[in-house]
Design an enzyme around this catalytic site. Structure first.
Site, PDB file in Angstrom:
ATOM      1  N   TRP A 183       0.692  -1.006  -0.128  1.00 49.61           N
ATOM      2  CA  TRP A 183       0.107  -0.049   0.057  1.00 49.61           C
ATOM      3  C   TRP A 183       0.916   1.328   0.079  1.00 49.61           C
ATOM      4  O   TRP A 183       2.008   1.312   0.808  1.00 49.61           O
ATOM      5  CB  TRP A 183      -1.013   0.034   1.220  1.00 49.61           C
ATOM      6  N   GLU A 224      -2.972  -2.996  -2.612  1.00 47.08           N
ATOM      7  CA  GLU A 224      -4.127  -2.256  -1.921  1.00 47.08           C
ATOM      8  C   GLU A 224      -4.382  -0.947  -2.392  1.00 47.08           C
ATOM      9  O   GLU A 224      -3.858  -0.013  -2.529  1.00 47.08           O
ATOM     10  CB  GLU A 224      -3.857  -2.190  -0.415  1.00 47.08           C
ATOM     11  N   LYS A 226      -6.862   2.558  -2.973  1.00 41.30           N
ATOM     12  CA  LYS A 226      -7.601   3.366  -1.812  1.00 41.30           C
ATOM     13  C   LYS A 226      -8.287   4.713  -2.805  1.00 41.30           C
ATOM     14  O   LYS A 226      -7.769   4.813  -3.825  1.00 41.30           O
ATOM     15  CB  LYS A 226      -6.647   3.931  -1.077  1.00 41.30           C
ATOM     16  N   ASP A 258      -9.763  -3.082   0.982  1.00 43.12           N
ATOM     17  CA  ASP A 258      -9.827  -2.220   2.489  1.00 43.12           C
ATOM     18  C   ASP A 258     -11.060  -1.983   2.669  1.00 43.12           C
ATOM     19  O   ASP A 258     -11.794  -1.077   1.961  1.00 43.12           O
ATOM     20  CB  ASP A 258      -9.067  -1.531   2.821  1.00 43.12           C
ATOM     21  N   HIS A 261     -11.819   2.074   2.185  1.00 38.84           N
ATOM     22  CA  HIS A 261     -11.172   2.789   1.073  1.00 38.84           C
ATOM     23  C   HIS A 261     -11.980   3.100  -0.146  1.00 38.84           C
ATOM     24  O   HIS A 261     -11.372   3.326  -1.272  1.00 38.84           O
ATOM     25  CB  HIS A 261     -10.019   2.094   0.456  1.00 38.84           C
ATOM     26  N   HIS A 285      -8.700  -6.361   3.854  1.00 39.94           N
ATOM     27  CA  HIS A 285      -8.228  -5.733   5.095  1.00 39.94           C
ATOM     28  C   HIS A 285      -9.833  -5.324   5.690  1.00 39.94           C
ATOM     29  O   HIS A 285     -10.475  -4.573   5.223  1.00 39.94           O
ATOM     30  CB  HIS A 285      -7.555  -4.338   4.734  1.00 39.94           C
ATOM     31  N   ASP A 293     -11.746   7.145   6.308  1.00 43.81           N
ATOM     32  CA  ASP A 293     -11.197   5.768   6.395  1.00 43.81           C
ATOM     33  C   ASP A 293     -10.538   5.912   7.875  1.00 43.81           C
ATOM     34  O   ASP A 293      -9.420   5.936   7.928  1.00 43.81           O
ATOM     35  CB  ASP A 293     -10.191   5.786   5.328  1.00 43.81           C
ATOM     36  N   ASP A 295     -10.667   3.676  10.370  1.00 47.27           N
ATOM     37  CA  ASP A 295      -9.832   2.398  11.240  1.00 47.27           C
ATOM     38  C   ASP A 295     -10.192   2.290  12.429  1.00 47.27           C
ATOM     39  O   ASP A 295      -9.284   1.941  13.172  1.00 47.27           O
ATOM     40  CB  ASP A 295      -8.381   2.524  10.897  1.00 47.27           C
ATOM     41  N   ASP A 325      -7.610  -4.694   9.477  1.00 44.35           N
ATOM     42  CA  ASP A 325      -6.551  -3.293   9.523  1.00 44.35           C
ATOM     43  C   ASP A 325      -7.455  -2.467  10.286  1.00 44.35           C
ATOM     44  O   ASP A 325      -8.444  -1.654   9.758  1.00 44.35           O
ATOM     45  CB  ASP A 325      -6.542  -3.042   8.038  1.00 44.35           C
TER      46      ASP A 325
HETATM   47  C1  RNT Z   1      -3.957   2.524   4.484  1.00 45.96           C
HETATM   48  C2  RNT Z   1      -4.052   1.301   4.262  1.00 45.96           C
HETATM   49  C3  RNT Z   1      -2.749   0.454   5.012  1.00 45.96           C
HETATM   50  C4  RNT Z   1      -2.357   0.664   6.243  1.00 45.96           C
HETATM   51  C5  RNT Z   1      -1.297  -0.220   6.952  1.00 45.96           C
HETATM   52  C6  RNT Z   1      -0.859   0.308   8.177  1.00 45.96           C
HETATM   53  O1  RNT Z   1      -5.151   3.475   4.401  1.00 45.96           O
HETATM   54  O2  RNT Z   1      -5.259   0.752   4.913  1.00 45.96           O
HETATM   55  O3  RNT Z   1      -3.509  -0.990   4.752  1.00 45.96           O
HETATM   56  O4  RNT Z   1      -3.655   0.904   7.204  1.00 45.96           O
HETATM   57  O5  RNT Z   1      -0.479  -0.539   5.897  1.00 45.96           O
HETATM   58 ZN    ZN Z   2      -5.693  -1.465   4.590  1.00 48.82          ZN
END
Ligand code: RNT
Ligand code: ZN
Length: 405
Positions: A183, A224, A226, A258, A261, A285, A293, A295, A325
């Protein structure tokens, strides 16, 4: 009533609707969940550096007891792992290297991760890996693998190449294939004129990185995508469409989806089948976006259940790698790790306890009335009794919070 008695009741109830709870438990036990190391220390790592967390991601909160060194970090990890049932992998980032040497990202080698391999062996788990293309002076201009300066771009190409070698080493040493997920934070805060050039450079960098073919028994590459990050609100080089096309045109590179994202109303549970239709393997993720985003810790919520339903209904447990994640520094970090992991597994068990074939039959007959009504009925089945029994089988506490407290 004890756990076994409660389980027997649940087993009978599920049996009447054609669901074999023992089989569901067996599948759950065999399905690995990849637990992200970075929840335990707010995405900090163990490099000798002064740069804070960058790349448009953020961990907020200052709950005490953040591990002070790598030994303490491993103790916290071990504690968390001991409270999570089932098959586990631990997902490392390159910045969690374990060495006293001053090593830059383009110098990392397997030996800097030897202690992690020992840790994995002791805890009988697999490892996954990630290049760290943020929190570094060379990422400060907002571009890494798609940077227009060749010195910077080549630095990151070298870094990622080395992570593949380390990931391959994990797989070889542990006999469990490691997924190396790329990523990058690259993007523009404001509207770019040229959206194409950075994508051409990213394509070029990836081609160079993947030039060296590797044994896919030990290692596989993931990319990955986004939509936006803090400071890259208007444009992200590695978009969903970019990587979807990239994996379609490149052997042995898989997409990473993810949950945070995409556009706020867009969900990854509805994307999975479109990759499976083309026989693509996927990395997930599992995360929880709150308005952005963000998390947040994964909950046993509708989207997490929908993701797991999709995997089970598509019969794709062997095609979808389930990774987590999230990172929240405002609550106990061990508790956060355990909670998000267990909720993911709960959602998977919940999906495994559905009479999928029967529901598909109703759908094919056009009986949408029963489809809707029975899916709703499922929600009050004694799922919790099955979960508790699973924890007991796995020798992890049902009441894990007591341990953390
Ligand atoms: C960032 C991505 C990625 C990170 C990690 C820490 O938006 O989701 O996966 O969260 O690499
Ligand atoms: Zn991620």
């Amino acid at each position: 009533m004890n756990t076994i008695k409660k389980y027997e009741i649940a087993k009978q109830m599920y049996k009447t609707i054609g669901v074999d709870t023992d089989k569901a438990i067996q599948l759950l036990r065999e399905t690995p969940i990849s637990i992200q190391c970075w929840q335990l220390d707010d995405v900090t790592g163990f490099e000798n550096r002064t740069t804070g967390l960058t790349g448009g991601i953020a961990s907020t909160g200052n709950y005490p007891d953040k591990p002070k060194n790598i030994d303490e970090f491993r103790k916290h990890a071990e504690k968390a792992l001991s409270l999570i049932p089932g098959k586990k992998k631990f997902n490392l980032h390159a910045m969690y290297l374990d060495t006293d040497d001053k090593i830059d990202r383009n110098e990392i080698e397997p030996k800097h991760f030897q202690n992690w391999v020992n840790f994995a062996k002791e805890n009988k788990i697999g490892l996954d890996f990630n290049p760290t293309c943020f929190s570094h002076p060379y990422s400060e201009e907002g571009f890494t693998l798609s940077h227009q300066d060749d010195t910077i771009r080549n630095f990151w190409i070298e870094h990622v190449k080395r992570t593949r070698i380390i990931s391959d080493y994990f797989g070889k040493e542990l006999g469990v294939r490691s997924v190396n997920n790329i990523w990058i934070p690259d993007g523009y805060k404001d509207k770019p004129i040229d959206q194409l050039a950075p994508r051409m450079r990213l394509k070029d960098s990836l081609d160079e990185i993947f030039k060296e073919k590797m044994n896919n028994q030990n290692h596989i590459d993931a990319v990955e995508s986004k939509l936006f990050g803090l400071g890259s609100e208007s444009y992200v080089t590695g978009s969903h469409e970019f990587y979807t096309n990239y994996v379609k045109n490149t052997n042995n590179v898989i997409i990473c989806l993810d949950a945070g994202h995409y556009h706020p109303t867009e969900v990854i549970s509805s994307k999975i089948s479109s990759y499976l239709a083309f026989n693509e393997e996927i990395l997930l993720h599992v995360s929880r976006p709150v308005r952005w985003d963000s998390d947040h810790v994964v909950l046993f919520d509708d989207e997490t259940k929908a993701i797991m339903h999709e995997i089970v209904r598509c019969n794709a447990l062997d095609k979808v790698n389930i990774g987590l994640d999230f990172f929240d520094g405002s609550i106990n970090r061990i508790a956060a790790t355990v909670l998000g992991s267990r909720n993911t597994q709960k959602a998977l068990l919940y999906a495994l306890l559905e009479p999928v074939q029967y529901f598909k039959g109703l759908e094919n007959k056009g009986d949408y009335t029963n489809r809707l009504a029975l899916v709703e009925e499922m929600k009050s089945m004694p799922f919790g009794f099955v979960w508790d029994y699973f924890c007991e089988l796995e020798n992890v506490p049902i009441n894990w919070l007591k341990e953390v407290n």
